[in-house]
Motif scaffolding. Structure first.
Motif, PDB file in Angstrom:
ATOM      1  N   GLN A  15       3.245 -14.870  10.872  1.00 54.23           N
ATOM      2  CA  GLN A  15       4.109 -14.810   9.686  1.00 54.23           C
ATOM      3  C   GLN A  15       5.404 -14.077  10.004  1.00 54.23           C
ATOM      4  OE1 GLN A  15       1.645 -12.933   6.726  1.00 54.23           O
ATOM      5  NE2 GLN A  15       0.707 -14.866   6.082  1.00 54.23           N
ATOM      6  N   HIS A  18       7.646 -16.395  12.133  1.00 54.37           N
ATOM      7  CA  HIS A  18       8.271 -17.468  11.359  1.00 54.37           C
ATOM      8  C   HIS A  18       9.274 -16.953  10.329  1.00 54.37           C
ATOM      9  CE1 HIS A  18       5.999 -20.584  13.278  1.00 54.37           C
ATOM     10  NE2 HIS A  18       4.859 -19.957  13.030  1.00 54.37           N
ATOM     11  N   HIS A  26       8.837 -19.054  22.633  1.00 54.55           N
ATOM     12  CA  HIS A  26       7.914 -20.184  22.593  1.00 54.55           C
ATOM     13  C   HIS A  26       7.790 -20.772  23.988  1.00 54.55           C
ATOM     14  CE1 HIS A  26       6.433 -24.239  21.433  1.00 54.55           C
ATOM     15  NE2 HIS A  26       5.668 -23.473  20.698  1.00 54.55           N
TER      16      HIS A  26
END
Length: 101
Positions: A15, A18, A26
């Motif tokens: 969370q 994001h 990533h």
């Protein structure tokens, strides 16, 4: 691993990633990697300042700007030299660097 070190659930870490409150890189099918220096509250706040003020900056570019030594800081990286009293100044410098790219 970062979740256990930060004593938070993996869901909470995702969370934060994001929502732009945590810098994560990533790595395709290997998921996200979070630089462990964000466990230090001062370095985390520096990261948060950069993520907030350099909107649209790629996470890899932000990571490089935070972790790469620069002549402007006597060949030290922003995360190496930041202190509680210099977070905003160092954050501004990193944001300038990101904007100039």
């Amino acid at each position: 691993m970062f979740a256990s070190l930060a004593e938070k659930s993996e869901e909470h870490i995702l969370q934060d990633i994001h929502a732009g409150r945590l810098l994560a890189l990533h790595l395709d099918d290997r998921g996200y990697r979070v630089p462990d220096w964000q466990l230090d509250s001062t370095k985390y706040l520096l990261t948060l300042v950069v993520l907030t003020h350099a909107e649209g900056a790629d996470s890899w570019a932000a990571y490089q700007a935070l972790a790469t030594p620069t002549a402007r800081l006597a060949d030290r990286s922003p995360v190496e030299i930041v202190t509680a009293g210099t977070i905003l100044d160092v954050g501004d410098m990193v944001c300038e660097l990101l904007m100039s790219r």
